[in-house]
Design a protein around this motif. Structure first.
Motif, PDB file in Angstrom:
ATOM      1  N   ASP A  84       0.833  -1.196   0.000  1.00 45.10           N
ATOM      2  CA  ASP A  84       0.000   0.000   0.000  1.00 45.10           C
ATOM      3  C   ASP A  84       0.872   1.253   0.000  1.00 45.10           C
ATOM      4  N   LYS A 127       1.058   4.097  -2.938  1.00 44.84           N
ATOM      5  CA  LYS A 127       0.822   5.532  -2.709  1.00 44.84           C
ATOM      6  C   LYS A 127       2.016   6.366  -3.172  1.00 44.84           C
ATOM      7  N   THR A 149       1.945   6.520  -6.820  1.00 46.85           N
ATOM      8  CA  THR A 149       0.944   7.497  -7.237  1.00 46.85           C
ATOM      9  C   THR A 149       1.505   8.898  -7.171  1.00 46.85           C
ATOM     10  N   THR A 150       2.284   9.174  -6.123  1.00 49.30           N
ATOM     11  CA  THR A 150       2.922  10.481  -5.992  1.00 49.30           C
ATOM     12  C   THR A 150       3.832  10.772  -7.178  1.00 49.30           C
ATOM     13  N   VAL A 163      -0.865   7.793 -12.212  1.00 52.02           N
ATOM     14  CA  VAL A 163      -1.632   8.072 -10.993  1.00 52.02           C
ATOM     15  C   VAL A 163      -2.685   6.988 -10.793  1.00 52.02           C
ATOM     16  N   LEU A 164      -3.402   6.674 -11.865  1.00 52.10           N
ATOM     17  CA  LEU A 164      -4.420   5.631 -11.790  1.00 52.10           C
ATOM     18  C   LEU A 164      -3.782   4.283 -11.485  1.00 52.10           C
ATOM     19  N   LEU A 208      -2.939   4.056  -7.784  1.00 50.50           N
ATOM     20  CA  LEU A 208      -4.131   3.887  -6.958  1.00 50.50           C
ATOM     21  C   LEU A 208      -4.682   2.470  -7.032  1.00 50.50           C
ATOM     22  N   LEU A 209      -4.525   1.840  -8.202  1.00 51.14           N
ATOM     23  CA  LEU A 209      -5.107   0.513  -8.406  1.00 51.14           C
ATOM     24  C   LEU A 209      -4.111  -0.622  -8.251  1.00 51.14           C
TER      25      LEU A 209
END
Length: 427
Positions: A149, A153, A156-157, A281-282, A285-286
């Motif tokens: 996780d 994240k 994603t950043t 980014v997507l 998140l996924l």
């Protein structure tokens, strides 16, 4: 997916309530957005203010990552010997000072291409130390259950920064000029340093091995040997190195292609470049959800292969409505790249003994990032020889084939990486 899996997700402590991780994540978000400004502004300054050739732009881009070839392996030894938290803060402070020299030189009318090259090389060297320490520090900050996780994240950043950075850079360049825009990057490093300073989770002291002290060279070899002897890890490294080599042949020529081939302004180029990393980014998140649904082992080879072919749209971009092909192609590529990176970085962090993390990460970075300056140089040379559009074709097709390394590995026979990673290592 079994019925027990959602319950396990609910029981996992939320990182959103983890004060120190949120400080790290927040500081890195600001810093990485700022850091995306410099790779945009330096080539733009070289083209518009210093009339640099395509090869000189490729050389400037290559110098930003050349340090991964020069200092990555010794950086791994140093990271395993010192407090990683403190090292990261110093890297941020020095990078802020170095980047700030560009607007000063521009104001004094002494800015040269050599100056830009030195800034790219020095900040790249400091980034090596920061990144090796960063990937080795995260497992000490969060629990093993939170690791995928956390990496999702942080991935994603990186993609959000890649999305916002070119847009912010384009707007800043249009509003205040290229050199002044670099002040924002210098300030972002300071924000990251402050956020690191506020972290209070104690960091474990570096492990001192029993017995006779090994030499610096022997310690470097331990990290490299761990990587190349592992039957899965060496395939992952080969995949990443291949993708980096070819994708950076293409990405080094992005700005010349958009400015010279398509005739876009700085703000238009920034907006178009921002369309691609939205996929990252997507993907960040996924990434965790996809790994649980598809399989944490299977996703490592599936992501780069499935998302490589749509990247062929990048060199199909032309003036008019077809300009969006550029953004769509990079969207697909970055989506797959972040899903893949989240899965393989988590695999590496769980696989490696803590006392070897810095050297293992440095060895991986030395190989996979070492191909980036080579790709940028080859991209610049190819663009001079065969043109910008054919160079993009070579880059995206080559990068799309990188996933074959992990497809034909022991991971292909697994759905998930087993808790005992020695099982995954059996070829």
């Amino acid at each position: 997916m079994t019925e027990a899996e959602p319950a396990a997700d609910t029981a996992r402590p939320s990182l959103l309530r983890h004060r120190d991780f949120m400080l790290l994540w927040g500081g890195q978000t600001v810093s990485e957005v700022g850091s995306m400004i410099t790779p945009f502004v330096l080539p733009f300054l070289a083209i518009t203010a210093l009339d640099a050739s395509n090869f000189e732009v490729g050389l400037l881009t290559a110098l930003g990552t050349l340090a991964f070839l020069l200092v990555a392996l010794p950086a791994g030894v140093i990271v395993d010997r010192v407090a990683r938290h403190r090292l990261m803060m110093w890297c941020d402070l020095v990078r802020a000072a170095v980047v700030a020299t560009v607007p000063v030189a521009w104001y004094l009318d002494t800015l040269t291409l050599t100056h830009l090259c030195v800034v790219a090389l020095v900040t790249g060297s400091l980034t090596v130390f920061f990144d090796v320490a960063y990937q080795s520090y995260v497992p000490a900050l969060v629990t093993k259950e939170q690791l995928i996780d956390a990496n999702g994240k942080l991935g994603t950043t990186s993609s959000a920064a890649a999305t916002l950075g070119p847009t912010v850079a384009g707007v800043l360049v249009a509003a205040i000029g290229g050199a002044r825009a670099l002040v924002a990057d210098a300030l972002s490093f300071l924000v990251s340093a402050v956020s690191l300073f506020l972290i209070r989770t104690p960091e474990p002291k570096p492990v001192r091995p029993d017995g006779p002290r090994t030499t610096f060279r022997e310690q470097m070899s331990e990290g490299l040997g761990f990587v190349v002897r592992h039957p899965v890890l060496r395939r992952i490294v080969a995949c990443t190195a291949t993708v980096n080599l070819f994708s950076h042949m293409a990405s080094a020529m992005e700005i010349p292609f958009l400015v010279r081939e398509l005739g876009l302004s700085s703000s238009q180029a920034g907006l178009l470049l921002a369309l691609g990393p939205v996929g990252g980014v997507l993907g960040g998140l996924l990434a965790g959800r996809l790994a649980r649904r598809v399989g944490s082992a299977r996703i490592i080879w599936l992501a780069p292969l499935a998302c490589g072919v749509p990247s062929y749209l990048v060199p199909m971009a032309y003036n008019g409505w077809r300009v969006v092909f550029f953004g769509i192609g990079w969207f697909a590529f970055t989506f797959g790249a972040i899903v893949y990176n989240t899965a393989q970085v988590t695999y590496r962090q769980q696989l490696c003994p803590p006392e070897l993390l810095g050297r293992m990460n440095a060895a991986v970075r030395w190989i996979v990032w070492g191909t980036i300056p080579l790709g940028a140089l080859v991209g610049g040379a190819l663009a001079t020889w065969i043109g910008l559009r054919p160079t993009l074709w070579v880059g995206v097709v080559g990068a799309s084939l990188g996933g074959l390394w992990v497809l034909f590995s022991p991971l292909r026979r697994l759905r998930d990486v087993p808790p005992d990673h020695t099982a995954a290592a059996v070829s």
